[in-house]
Each structure stands twice: as C-alpha cells, then as structure tokens.
Design an enzyme around this catalytic site. Structure first.
Site, PDB file in Angstrom:
ATOM      1  N   GLY A 167      -9.751  11.391   0.756  1.00  7.99           N
ATOM      2  CA  GLY A 167     -10.612  11.702  -0.381  1.00  7.99           C
ATOM      3  C   GLY A 167     -10.521  13.150  -0.814  1.00  7.99           C
TER       4      GLY A 167
ATOM      5  N   GLU B 156      -4.960   6.886   4.666  1.00 10.19           N
ATOM      6  CA  GLU B 156      -5.826   5.707   4.776  1.00 10.19           C
ATOM      7  C   GLU B 156      -5.167   4.503   5.443  1.00 10.19           C
ATOM      8  OE1 GLU B 156      -7.616   8.119   1.409  1.00 10.19           O
ATOM      9  OE2 GLU B 156      -5.604   7.654   2.170  1.00 10.19           O
TER      10      GLU B 156
END
Length: 255
Positions: A106, A129
C-alpha cells in the site's frame, strides 16, 4: 490527528506520515489523509504538495492486521484506499512523493497515486502481496504498468520482489534517486520550481497528461488546443511573454 501532520510554507504543503514503526496504512491513516485533503483542497493557492514518511520508512505497506477484519462491499478496505488515492491523483496541485527506506504494498500504491516520485538510492519499492496469498488492492495492478510497462509490472507483482531506488529510476518508476540526506532538499527544490510557475498553467497540465490513458490522441490534442487558447488569454501568459522579451524573470500572479 495522531497519524499524519502537515504544514504549508508559501504555496507548498508538506504532509508527513507519522505512524511508527512502519507507517503502515491503516483505516485511520486513510481517514486522516482524506481529512487533510479536504483541508488542503480549500487552499486554492497551493501549487505543490510533498508527501513523506517519518522514521525509517516512507510506508512499508498496508496494515495487514486490519485485513483480517475484511468487510465486503463499500466497507472493503480496497475501495476506501482507492477513493483516497484517486483524490490525490486528481488534486489541483501536483503531489510529490519523497521515498526513503521502503515503499511497499500500500505504501508503493500511495506513491503511485502521486504525480512524481523521488527516492533514495537504497530505498526498496515493491508490491509483495502475492507472497501473502493476496493481490494489490489500492490500485497497484492498474497504476504500476503505466510507469514500468506490462512486462515489468507482471514481474514485480508476480515475484513479489522489490526494486532498489536506483533501479526504480531506470524502469521509469521514479523521477530521480539521491542519497538519503539529500532527499528532502532535492524534493523541496523541485516543489519550489513548480511553485514559481503560473497556477492556471500548472492546473491545466494536471488535467491534460491523464488524457494519454483516458482518451484518444485526437481528443487529447483537441483538449490541449482548447486549454492552450484559454491559458494564453490569462494575465500570467501576457506577463510571461513580456518577461521573455525583456529577458527577466516573470512575476506571476496566478491570474
């Protein structure tokens, strides 16, 4: 706000993420950032915004613990993050990310929503991720290919391996790489250079460049011609041309 601070110096704002140890993007940080955007949106004289992180990192990712409380629909944290990052990308003044330490997950997606990114040479940038069995959710799969191309984006996302600050520059992910002690001074000089320009010109450029991805070439060229005519009629355009003829620096009044 406990997670972010900001200050305005002249026509440049600086936002600092202050959530040690990793500046992980939590729902609280997203809400605080959205509130800061509300406040800065009212500052129409702003010409640049610097986004940086306090401590060891720019932002080392999203708050994974919060993802265990995943909610569907509009409560999906992905939707919330994307909404805030879209506001950054569409802001009336350019955002410049000053990245040190790491911009991962993020954190990189936040940086990708900015108009420019400057990094330290040893910084790590990546989307890890898939190593957690998930995928990027704050726009990484859509924005990263626009800067590095499809093939490099696939490599970075599918291997989950980060790149260094120096490599980020080579692949088009970052504008420039400097030593850590030089980063803020360098970014502030870039922001000051933008702040010396005419506000109407800056705003029109921010609207025109995204046309590359959102419209046809002919439509983009038509929009550019129309905006050129509009800007050319401003007081600042007259001042800029006159200053060029007189071989002096223009004194723009943002009109």
């Amino acid at each position: 706000m406990d997670t972010l601070t900001y200050e305005i110096k002249g026509q440049v704002a600086e936002i600092t993420i202050e959530s040690p140890p990793a500046n992980a993007l939590s729902s609280t940080i997203l809400a605080d950032l959205n509130e800061i955007l509300n406040e800065l949106d009212a500052e129409k004289s702003l010409k640049a915004v610097i986004l940086k992180g306090e401590g060891k990192f720019f932002s080392a990712g999203a708050d994974i613990k919060e993802f265990t409380e995943f909610q569907g629909g509009k409560e999906n944290m992905s939707f919330k993050g994307q909404a805030v990052f879209d506001r950054i990308e569409q802001f009336h003044a350019p955002f410049i990310a000053a990245i040190h330490g790491a911009a991962l997950g993020g954190g990189l997606e936040l940086a990708l929503s900015c108009h420019m990114r400057f990094v330290t040479k040893k910084a790590k940038l990546g989307l890890p991720e898939l190593g957690l069995g998930i995928i990027p959710g704050f726009g990484g799969t859509q924005r990263l290919p626009r800067y590095v191309g499809d093939a490099k984006a696939y490599e970075m996302i599918l291997t989950a391996e980060p790149v260094s600050g120096e490599e980020a520059v080579k692949i088009g992910l970052a504008n420039g790489a400097v030593e850590e002690e030089e980063l803020l001074d360098h970014v502030r000089k870039v922001a000051a250079s933008i702040a010396a320009k005419s506000k109407p010109s800056v705003e029109h450029v921010l609207r025109l460049v995204p046309n590359v991805y959102e419209s046809t070439l002919n439509a983009g060229l038509k929009d550019e011609a129309e905006r050129f005519e509009e800007v050319f009629r401003t007081d600042d355009a007259a001042e800029g041309v006159q200053a060029f003829i007189e071989k002096r620096k223009p004194e723009f009044r943002d009109k």
